[in-house]
Motif scaffolding. Structure first.
Motif, PDB file in Angstrom:
ATOM      1  N   ILE A 175     -23.358 -52.390  69.532  1.00  0.00           N
ATOM      2  CA  ILE A 175     -23.986 -51.130  68.956  1.00  0.00           C
ATOM      3  C   ILE A 175     -23.906 -50.141  70.127  1.00  0.00           C
ATOM      4  O   ILE A 175     -23.637 -48.846  69.881  1.00  0.00           O
ATOM      5  CB  ILE A 175     -25.590 -51.662  68.603  1.00  0.00           C
ATOM      6  N   LEU A 176     -24.229 -50.529  71.493  1.00  0.00           N
ATOM      7  CA  LEU A 176     -24.308 -49.443  72.301  1.00  0.00           C
ATOM      8  C   LEU A 176     -22.825 -49.067  72.526  1.00  0.00           C
ATOM      9  O   LEU A 176     -22.568 -47.850  72.767  1.00  0.00           O
ATOM     10  CB  LEU A 176     -24.695 -50.074  73.598  1.00  0.00           C
ATOM     11  N   SER A 177     -21.722 -49.804  72.369  1.00  0.00           N
ATOM     12  CA  SER A 177     -20.157 -49.286  72.512  1.00  0.00           C
ATOM     13  C   SER A 177     -19.634 -48.398  71.364  1.00  0.00           C
ATOM     14  O   SER A 177     -18.849 -47.645  71.557  1.00  0.00           O
ATOM     15  CB  SER A 177     -19.496 -50.597  72.465  1.00  0.00           C
ATOM     16  N   ASN A 178     -20.228 -48.656  70.160  1.00  0.00           N
ATOM     17  CA  ASN A 178     -19.752 -47.838  68.987  1.00  0.00           C
ATOM     18  C   ASN A 178     -20.924 -46.851  68.455  1.00  0.00           C
ATOM     19  O   ASN A 178     -20.529 -46.213  67.564  1.00  0.00           O
ATOM     20  CB  ASN A 178     -19.567 -49.020  67.947  1.00  0.00           C
ATOM     21  N   MET A 179     -22.317 -46.630  69.035  1.00  0.00           N
ATOM     22  CA  MET A 179     -22.978 -45.777  68.619  1.00  0.00           C
ATOM     23  C   MET A 179     -22.688 -44.417  68.380  1.00  0.00           C
ATOM     24  O   MET A 179     -23.010 -43.657  67.568  1.00  0.00           O
ATOM     25  CB  MET A 179     -24.367 -46.076  68.762  1.00  0.00           C
ATOM     26  N   ALA A 180     -22.063 -43.808  69.497  1.00  0.00           N
ATOM     27  CA  ALA A 180     -21.355 -42.475  69.347  1.00  0.00           C
ATOM     28  C   ALA A 180     -20.223 -41.990  68.761  1.00  0.00           C
ATOM     29  O   ALA A 180     -20.251 -40.882  68.441  1.00  0.00           O
ATOM     30  CB  ALA A 180     -21.090 -42.205  70.915  1.00  0.00           C
ATOM     31  N   HIS A 232     -21.835 -42.818  62.267  1.00  0.00           N
ATOM     32  CA  HIS A 232     -22.752 -43.673  61.486  1.00  0.00           C
ATOM     33  C   HIS A 232     -22.403 -45.120  61.688  1.00  0.00           C
ATOM     34  O   HIS A 232     -21.315 -45.748  61.415  1.00  0.00           O
ATOM     35  CB  HIS A 232     -22.605 -43.479  60.109  1.00  0.00           C
ATOM     36  N   LEU A 233     -23.437 -45.796  62.119  1.00  0.00           N
ATOM     37  CA  LEU A 233     -23.615 -47.355  62.458  1.00  0.00           C
ATOM     38  C   LEU A 233     -24.369 -47.828  61.639  1.00  0.00           C
ATOM     39  O   LEU A 233     -25.668 -47.750  61.593  1.00  0.00           O
ATOM     40  CB  LEU A 233     -23.758 -47.649  63.905  1.00  0.00           C
ATOM     41  N   SER A 234     -23.991 -48.819  60.657  1.00  0.00           N
ATOM     42  CA  SER A 234     -24.925 -49.446  60.006  1.00  0.00           C
ATOM     43  C   SER A 234     -24.784 -50.933  59.955  1.00  0.00           C
ATOM     44  O   SER A 234     -23.900 -51.607  60.857  1.00  0.00           O
ATOM     45  CB  SER A 234     -24.261 -49.161  58.659  1.00  0.00           C
ATOM     46  N   VAL A 242     -21.709 -53.241  61.960  1.00  0.00           N
ATOM     47  CA  VAL A 242     -21.875 -54.009  62.958  1.00  0.00           C
ATOM     48  C   VAL A 242     -21.456 -55.676  62.489  1.00  0.00           C
ATOM     49  O   VAL A 242     -20.592 -56.043  63.274  1.00  0.00           O
ATOM     50  CB  VAL A 242     -23.315 -54.219  63.280  1.00  0.00           C
ATOM     51  N   ALA A 243     -21.690 -56.021  61.486  1.00  0.00           N
ATOM     52  CA  ALA A 243     -21.223 -57.320  61.081  1.00  0.00           C
ATOM     53  C   ALA A 243     -19.840 -57.079  60.991  1.00  0.00           C
ATOM     54  O   ALA A 243     -19.134 -58.363  61.529  1.00  0.00           O
ATOM     55  CB  ALA A 243     -21.760 -57.706  59.685  1.00  0.00           C
ATOM     56  N   GLU A 244     -19.068 -56.171  60.322  1.00  0.00           N
ATOM     57  CA  GLU A 244     -17.644 -56.391  60.338  1.00  0.00           C
ATOM     58  C   GLU A 244     -17.057 -56.352  61.692  1.00  0.00           C
ATOM     59  O   GLU A 244     -16.130 -56.882  61.897  1.00  0.00           O
ATOM     60  CB  GLU A 244     -17.273 -55.056  59.439  1.00  0.00           C
ATOM     61  N   GLY A 245     -17.585 -55.574  62.766  1.00  0.00           N
ATOM     62  CA  GLY A 245     -17.311 -55.359  64.090  1.00  0.00           C
ATOM     63  C   GLY A 245     -17.213 -56.554  64.846  1.00  0.00           C
ATOM     64  O   GLY A 245     -16.565 -56.757  65.631  1.00  0.00           O
ATOM     65  N   PRO A 275     -32.531 -56.108  60.793  1.00  0.00           N
ATOM     66  CA  PRO A 275     -31.504 -55.846  61.394  1.00  0.00           C
ATOM     67  C   PRO A 275     -31.349 -54.181  61.704  1.00  0.00           C
ATOM     68  O   PRO A 275     -31.022 -53.769  62.743  1.00  0.00           O
ATOM     69  CB  PRO A 275     -30.197 -56.099  60.455  1.00  0.00           C
ATOM     70  N   ARG A 276     -31.954 -53.523  60.474  1.00  0.00           N
ATOM     71  CA  ARG A 276     -32.011 -51.999  60.549  1.00  0.00           C
ATOM     72  C   ARG A 276     -32.882 -51.607  61.738  1.00  0.00           C
ATOM     73  O   ARG A 276     -32.531 -50.656  62.375  1.00  0.00           O
ATOM     74  CB  ARG A 276     -32.236 -51.648  59.039  1.00  0.00           C
ATOM     75  N   MET A 277     -34.116 -52.179  61.783  1.00  0.00           N
ATOM     76  CA  MET A 277     -34.812 -51.743  62.710  1.00  0.00           C
ATOM     77  C   MET A 277     -34.365 -52.315  64.158  1.00  0.00           C
ATOM     78  O   MET A 277     -34.639 -51.475  65.284  1.00  0.00           O
ATOM     79  CB  MET A 277     -36.327 -52.633  62.450  1.00  0.00           C
ATOM     80  N   PHE A 278     -33.783 -53.347  64.294  1.00  0.00           N
ATOM     81  CA  PHE A 278     -33.256 -53.621  65.563  1.00  0.00           C
ATOM     82  C   PHE A 278     -32.177 -52.670  66.089  1.00  0.00           C
ATOM     83  O   PHE A 278     -32.023 -52.352  67.051  1.00  0.00           O
ATOM     84  CB  PHE A 278     -32.362 -55.309  65.399  1.00  0.00           C
ATOM     85  N   LEU A 279     -31.425 -52.144  65.133  1.00  0.00           N
ATOM     86  CA  LEU A 279     -30.472 -51.162  65.482  1.00  0.00           C
ATOM     87  C   LEU A 279     -31.259 -50.026  65.820  1.00  0.00           C
ATOM     88  O   LEU A 279     -30.755 -49.226  66.870  1.00  0.00           O
ATOM     89  CB  LEU A 279     -29.468 -50.993  64.161  1.00  0.00           C
ATOM     90  N   ALA A 280     -32.133 -49.657  65.212  1.00  0.00           N
ATOM     91  CA  ALA A 280     -32.946 -48.399  65.540  1.00  0.00           C
ATOM     92  C   ALA A 280     -33.591 -48.460  67.126  1.00  0.00           C
ATOM     93  O   ALA A 280     -33.609 -47.654  67.847  1.00  0.00           O
ATOM     94  CB  ALA A 280     -33.983 -48.100  64.627  1.00  0.00           C
ATOM     95  N   VAL A 281     -33.794 -49.798  67.192  1.00  0.00           N
ATOM     96  CA  VAL A 281     -34.602 -50.200  68.607  1.00  0.00           C
ATOM     97  C   VAL A 281     -33.403 -49.907  69.714  1.00  0.00           C
ATOM     98  O   VAL A 281     -33.857 -49.453  70.838  1.00  0.00           O
ATOM     99  CB  VAL A 281     -35.279 -51.622  68.682  1.00  0.00           C
ATOM    100  N   VAL A 282     -32.284 -50.484  69.367  1.00  0.00           N
ATOM    101  CA  VAL A 282     -31.247 -50.237  70.404  1.00  0.00           C
ATOM    102  C   VAL A 282     -30.862 -48.832  70.824  1.00  0.00           C
ATOM    103  O   VAL A 282     -30.787 -48.396  71.740  1.00  0.00           O
ATOM    104  CB  VAL A 282     -29.953 -51.072  70.127  1.00  0.00           C
ATOM    105  N   ARG A 283     -30.774 -47.970  69.787  1.00  0.00           N
ATOM    106  CA  ARG A 283     -30.486 -46.710  69.710  1.00  0.00           C
ATOM    107  C   ARG A 283     -31.558 -45.970  70.383  1.00  0.00           C
ATOM    108  O   ARG A 283     -31.320 -45.106  71.070  1.00  0.00           O
ATOM    109  CB  ARG A 283     -30.402 -46.141  68.251  1.00  0.00           C
TER     110      ARG A 283
END
Length: 142
Positions: free
Chosen positions: A44-49, A52-54, A58-61, A81-89
């Motif tokens: 997530i950190l490597s690809n968020m910039a 759109h990261l969904s 993430v699963a595909e990556g 998982p969506r909330m986890f993504l939001a937490v990391v962001r």
């Protein structure tokens, strides 16, 4: 452990996001669960910039099936998982607000994968109960 997972969810709902990272670190996770969550976080950190990261991307990556990603995150953290993504962001956004006070909200929004600063500000306010600007002012005052 189930009670700890529920506490995390309650903290989010109560706009006490600042405690979420501590709560995640206090979970008693197996080595495999920690490694898995570290891999997800790193991706997530490597690809968020890049835009759109969904959960799907993430699963595909990570080369795993989306349903497996969803299940493992939920079992490990008690979060969707969506909330986890939001937490990391948002952890990254807080890091930018803390470490680089000269960065504009627009720059931080872009670096954290938001299309525009208004969406970022809305998401930040929903999770923290205040705007990113107010958060930054609180940091500089303390």
């Amino acid at each position: 452990m189930q009670q700890q997972k529920m506490l995390i969810y309650v903290f989010i709902k109560m706009n006490q996001f600042k405690h979420i990272e501590e709560q995640l670190h206090q979970l008693q996770l197996s080595t495999a669960e920690k490694a898995f969550l570290d891999d997800v976080r790193t991706y997530i950190l490597s690809n968020m910039a890049e835009g759109h990261l969904s959960v799907e991307s993430v699963a595909e990556g990570l080369f795993i099936h989306e349903s497996k990603l969803r299940r493992r995150i939920a079992q490990s953290t008690g979060l969707t998982p969506r909330m986890f993504l939001a937490v990391v962001r948002m952890e990254r956004a807080c890091e930018f607000l803390t470490t680089y006070p000269a960065m504009t909200i627009e720059q931080i929004a872009y670096e954290c994968g938001f299309a525009d600063h208004s969406h970022f500000t809305h998401s930040f306010r929903r999770l923290f109960g205040m705007s990113p600007t107010s958060y930054a002012r609180q940091l500089s005052a303390s």
